[in-house]
Design an enzyme around this catalytic site. Structure first.
Site, short mmCIF file in Angstrom:
data_model
loop_
_atom_site.label_atom_id
_atom_site.label_comp_id
_atom_site.label_asym_id
_atom_site.label_seq_id
_atom_site.Cartn_x
_atom_site.Cartn_y
_atom_site.Cartn_z
N GLU A 97 5.69 -9.93 2.88
CA GLU A 97 6.86 -10.28 1.82
C GLU A 97 7.90 -9.18 2.42
O GLU A 97 7.64 -8.06 2.52
CB GLU A 97 6.17 -9.74 0.35
CG GLU A 97 7.23 -9.75 -0.61
CD GLU A 97 6.60 -9.02 -1.95
OE1 GLU A 97 7.31 -8.77 -2.98
OE2 GLU A 97 5.45 -8.60 -1.68
N ASP A 201 -2.45 6.86 6.08
CA ASP A 201 -1.57 7.19 6.96
C ASP A 201 -0.09 7.60 5.94
O ASP A 201 1.07 6.93 6.27
CB ASP A 201 -1.09 6.10 7.92
CG ASP A 201 -0.07 6.60 9.11
OD1 ASP A 201 0.16 7.82 9.32
OD2 ASP A 201 0.25 5.73 9.82
P1 ADP Z 1 5.28 0.50 12.31
O1 ADP Z 1 3.99 -0.09 12.12
O2 ADP Z 1 6.05 0.30 13.65
O3 ADP Z 1 5.02 2.09 11.89
P2 ADP Z 1 6.67 0.11 9.54
O4 ADP Z 1 5.37 -0.52 8.90
O5 ADP Z 1 6.47 1.41 9.28
O6 ADP Z 1 6.14 -0.03 11.35
O7 ADP Z 1 8.00 -0.78 9.37
C1 ADP Z 1 9.18 -0.02 10.05
C2 ADP Z 1 10.40 -0.18 8.97
O8 ADP Z 1 10.36 -1.28 8.55
C3 ADP Z 1 9.82 0.74 7.82
O9 ADP Z 1 10.32 2.20 8.11
C4 ADP Z 1 10.63 0.20 6.62
O10 ADP Z 1 11.79 0.87 6.52
C5 ADP Z 1 10.65 -1.28 7.03
N1 ADP Z 1 9.66 -1.95 6.31
C6 ADP Z 1 8.36 -1.97 6.44
N2 ADP Z 1 7.79 -2.99 5.68
C7 ADP Z 1 8.82 -3.71 5.10
C8 ADP Z 1 8.88 -4.76 4.18
N3 ADP Z 1 7.83 -5.35 3.71
N4 ADP Z 1 10.09 -5.40 3.71
C9 ADP Z 1 11.14 -4.62 4.22
N5 ADP Z 1 11.14 -3.63 4.87
C10 ADP Z 1 10.00 -3.05 5.58
#
Ligand code: ADP
Length: 295
Positions: A97, A201
């Protein structure tokens, strides 16, 4: 190579999974993650968030999908709803989402503290989890154990130490690591943690708020373990305020020994940084081990 074909393939898989036609009208790259490429897939009425990596890393996304569901099932704290994971062209991907993130206010920090304590009250009889997952892109072993000190020594510190040896880190780092592993039991002489469901994490880069200022946690590495490990990580790189800690403690007070154990717990993440990002973290790992051995 991620290209329009990849996004179109993912859009078709979203349509099949949601039983609702989704066509990509635009894509926007999102910065911020350490491990994966991330994008917003924009459609005419709906947006999705997608993370991509190499095709052979699909298990990493499968485990994150399961972790987000495990957190959501507790109904204690908001997470992005996982839609599907799979493979498209030469990539594996995870679709979530899309949530428009905003900065956290101090009142959201307070709610997050309370909700995290509620999450930690979700317990199991064993340490570990239903499957292995990853911490960053490093494997994280979640084999069941009934003794926490054994679990931490074998599957957390010991695992990273062996991986560091494989990555060429020998000498002082290994010497201190072996000495510390032999002494892990000493940190639990008058403390027996219960297995709590953990985010796993929980650094400042994995929390945010939605437009209504509701806290959100994402990018988990879930397992059942000592709740102090989540708290310790919140202190490692900052981003959590005084309101967060006082709210957490008002729901479930931390044990006084946390102040010592938090270094033992954060050592796992610093070791993982040595293994993922290189020698820049070696000195910090050594200092933490020296501090723990003299405690
Ligand atoms: P990684 O697995 O590479 O560490 P993240 O899960 O931390 O990646 O996601 C990268 C960035 O994307 C996050 O820092 C956040 O700002 C953004 N993000 C993560 N999940 C969502 C989401 N569901 N909706 C919008 N932005 C998101």
């Amino acid at each position: 190579m991620i290209n329009q074909h990849t996004f179109n393939d993912i859009a078709a898989q979203i349509s099949a999974a949601t039983h609702r036609q989704f066509d990509v009208t635009a894509t926007k790259s999102i910065a911020g993650g350490d491990i994966n490429s991330a994008f917003i897939l924009q459609g005419s009425t709906q947006n999705y968030f997608v993370k991509l990596n190499r095709a052979n890393l699909i298990d990493m996304f499968a485990a994150e999908f399961d972790g987000l569901n495990a957190l959501a099932n507790t109904k204690t704290i908001q997470t992005p709803r996982p839609i599907l994971y799979g493979q498209a062209e030469k990539s594996s991907f995870l679709v979530l989402e899309y949530i428009e993130f905003t900065r956290m206010t101090s009142s959201a920090q307070r709610i997050l503290g309370e909700q995290l304590a509620n999450l930690h009250q979700q317990k199991q009889p064993y340490f570990g989890w239903t499957r292995d997952n990853t911490i960053g892109s490093t494997p994280q072993i979640n084999t069941h154990a009934y003794d926490w000190a054994t679990f931490w020594r074998e599957h957390r510190l010991g695992f990273q130490l062996r991986r560091a040896a494989e990555n060429g880190y020998s000498g002082k780092l290994q010497h201190l690591g072996e000495k510390l592993c032999a002494r892990v039991d000493d940190f639990f002489t008058d403390y027996t943690p219960a297995p709590s469901l953990l985010h796993g994490d929980l650094w400042g880069g994995n929390i945010a708020c939605d437009a209504q200022q509701r806290p959100i946690i994402f990018d988990p590495a879930c397992y059942f373990g000592d709740r102090e490990t989540d708290l310790a990580m919140t202190e490692l790189f900052g981003g959590f305020g005084a309101d967060f800690y006082s709210a957490y403690n008002s729901v479930w007070k931390l044990d006084a020994g946390y102040q010592t154990r938090k270094t033992l717990y954060n050592l796992y993440h610093i070791f993982n940084h040595v293994n993922l990002f290189g020698a820049g973290y070696e000195r910090q790992a050594q200092q933490m081990m020296e501090q723990l051995l003299s405690a």
